[in-house]
Design an enzyme around this catalytic site. Structure first.
Site, PDB file in Angstrom:
ATOM      1  N   LYS A  12       0.843  -1.196   0.000  1.00 51.88           N
ATOM      2  CA  LYS A  12       0.000   0.000   0.000  1.00 51.88           C
ATOM      3  C   LYS A  12       0.884   1.253   0.000  1.00 51.88           C
ATOM      4  CE  LYS A  12      -4.022  -2.121   2.300  1.00 51.88           C
ATOM      5  NZ  LYS A  12      -4.792  -2.146   3.582  1.00 51.88           N
ATOM      6  N   TYR A  52     -12.375  -2.106  -3.204  1.00 46.49           N
ATOM      7  CA  TYR A  52     -12.923  -2.091  -1.847  1.00 46.49           C
ATOM      8  C   TYR A  52     -14.441  -1.972  -1.808  1.00 46.49           C
ATOM      9  CZ  TYR A  52      -8.210  -1.920   0.130  1.00 46.49           C
ATOM     10  OH  TYR A  52      -6.922  -2.229   0.515  1.00 46.49           O
ATOM     11  N   ASN A 115      -1.795  -0.048   7.294  1.00 48.24           N
ATOM     12  CA  ASN A 115      -1.270  -1.379   7.624  1.00 48.24           C
ATOM     13  C   ASN A 115      -0.412  -1.999   6.514  1.00 48.24           C
ATOM     14  OD1 ASN A 115      -3.371  -2.003   5.939  1.00 48.24           O
ATOM     15  ND2 ASN A 115      -4.564  -3.153   7.444  1.00 48.24           N
ATOM     16  N   HIS A 118      -1.770  -5.349   1.428  1.00 47.47           N
ATOM     17  CA  HIS A 118      -3.074  -5.957   1.141  1.00 47.47           C
ATOM     18  C   HIS A 118      -2.875  -7.377   0.625  1.00 47.47           C
ATOM     19  CE1 HIS A 118      -7.080  -6.707  -0.458  1.00 47.47           C
ATOM     20  NE2 HIS A 118      -6.463  -7.226  -1.506  1.00 47.47           N
ATOM     21  N   GLU A 129      -9.689  -9.353  -7.841  1.00 45.82           N
ATOM     22  CA  GLU A 129      -8.699  -8.300  -7.612  1.00 45.82           C
ATOM     23  C   GLU A 129      -7.576  -8.357  -8.650  1.00 45.82           C
ATOM     24  OE1 GLU A 129      -7.694  -8.920  -3.477  1.00 45.82           O
ATOM     25  OE2 GLU A 129      -9.688  -8.280  -2.818  1.00 45.82           O
TER      26      GLU A 129
HETATM   27  P1  IDP Z   1      -7.785  -6.906   5.338  1.00 44.82           P
HETATM   28  O1  IDP Z   1      -6.968  -5.880   4.592  1.00 44.82           O
HETATM   29  O2  IDP Z   1      -7.003  -7.503   6.478  1.00 44.82           O
HETATM   30  O3  IDP Z   1      -8.415  -7.946   4.445  1.00 44.82           O
HETATM   31  P2  IDP Z   1     -10.428  -5.692   5.537  1.00 44.82           P
HETATM   32  O4  IDP Z   1     -11.388  -5.906   6.668  1.00 44.82           O
HETATM   33  O5  IDP Z   1     -10.743  -6.310   4.225  1.00 44.82           O
HETATM   34  O6  IDP Z   1      -8.987  -6.125   6.055  1.00 44.82           O
HETATM   35  O7  IDP Z   1     -10.296  -4.114   5.361  1.00 44.82           O
HETATM   36  C1  IDP Z   1      -9.630  -3.570   4.247  1.00 44.82           C
HETATM   37  C2  IDP Z   1      -8.729  -2.469   4.727  1.00 44.82           C
HETATM   38  O8  IDP Z   1      -9.536  -1.409   5.244  1.00 44.82           O
HETATM   39  C3  IDP Z   1      -7.800  -2.839   5.887  1.00 44.82           C
HETATM   40  O9  IDP Z   1      -6.606  -3.435   5.473  1.00 44.82           O
HETATM   41  C4  IDP Z   1      -7.559  -1.503   6.534  1.00 44.82           C
HETATM   42  O10 IDP Z   1      -6.544  -0.753   5.831  1.00 44.82           O
HETATM   43  C5  IDP Z   1      -8.892  -0.810   6.351  1.00 44.82           C
HETATM   44  N1  IDP Z   1      -9.750  -0.983   7.520  1.00 44.82           N
HETATM   45  C6  IDP Z   1     -10.396  -2.099   7.909  1.00 44.82           C
HETATM   46  N2  IDP Z   1     -11.125  -1.892   9.022  1.00 44.82           N
HETATM   47  C7  IDP Z   1     -10.947  -0.612   9.334  1.00 44.82           C
HETATM   48  C8  IDP Z   1     -11.462   0.216  10.392  1.00 44.82           C
HETATM   49  O11 IDP Z   1     -12.217  -0.201  11.273  1.00 44.82           O
HETATM   50  N3  IDP Z   1     -11.029   1.509  10.381  1.00 44.82           N
HETATM   51  C9  IDP Z   1     -10.209   2.002   9.427  1.00 44.82           C
HETATM   52  N4  IDP Z   1      -9.697   1.266   8.419  1.00 44.82           N
HETATM   53  C10 IDP Z   1     -10.064  -0.022   8.382  1.00 44.82           C
HETATM   54 MG    MG Z   2      -9.886  -7.689   2.945  1.00 47.78          MG
END
Ligand code: IDP
Ligand code: MG
Length: 156
Positions: A12, A52, A115, A118, A129
């Site tokens: 990212k 997303y 984080n 992805h 994707e």
């Molecule tokens: P993942 O990346 O571990 O699959 P997902 O639940 O698919 O997690 O969420 C996609 C991305 O959205 C996450 O990697 C993170 O960057 C962001 N994200 C997920 N949950 C939250 C939240 O509660 N607050 C802010 N950003 C979030």
């Molecule tokens: Mg995800």
């Protein structure tokens, strides 16, 4: 031969800006997964919304769309045995403060909003994707590498 899957992995924008591309690629390479596609690009609003779409309507969605467009990403396709789940184990939990030590997110990130990496969460999302970011003619699967060596002569 064990069944091999493909997954979509991206460094990212925060990971790119922090110089973590090599570190992240290294972790998947040394595991034995096979890199079959890689490019750097700026995510367009259309790509971000497709990628997303499942999160549309959630409170964090607008910031997520902004985040993924806040700089270039490094988009990759990786192949290998159980690579969809295996890559997510290497990445660690979405929330870096809860992720297992030794995972990418635990080692290099503080908060879920940034984080660094992805990874697809299922076969269906992987293929969806991959199609957002790659044409099939940009995928280079025609070479032998570690992935063939590490699962040679293993039964499923
Ligand atoms: P993942 O990346 O571990 O699959 P997902 O639940 O698919 O997690 O969420 C996609 C991305 O959205 C996450 O990697 C993170 O960057 C962001 N994200 C997920 N949950 C939250 C939240 O509660 N607050 C802010 N950003 C979030
Ligand atoms: Mg995800």
């Amino acid at each position: 031969m064990l069944r091999e899957e493909r997954t979509f992995i991206a460094v990212k924008p925060d990971g790119v800006k922090r110089g973590l591309v090599g570190e992240i690629v290294r972790r998947f390479e040394r595991k034995g997964f096979k890199l079959i596609g890689i490019k750097m690009l700026d995510v367009t609003p259309e790509m971000a919304e497709k990628h997303y779409g499942e999160h549309k309507g959630k409170p964090f969605y607008p910031r997520l769309i902004e985040y993924i467009q806040s700089g270039p990403i490094v988009a990759m396709v990786w192949k290998g045995y159980d690579v969809i789940h295996g890559a997510r184990v290497i990445m660690g939990s979405t929330k870096p403060n809860e992720a297992q030590v030794g995972t990418i997110r635990a080692d290099f990130a503080l908060v879920k909003e940034y984080n660094v990496v992805h990874g697809s969460d299922s076969e269906e999302s992987a293929e969806r994707e991959i199609a957002i970011y790659f044409n099939e003619n940009e995928i280079c699967d025609e070479y032998d590498n570690m992935a063939e060596i590490v699962i040679e002569k293993i039964d499923d």
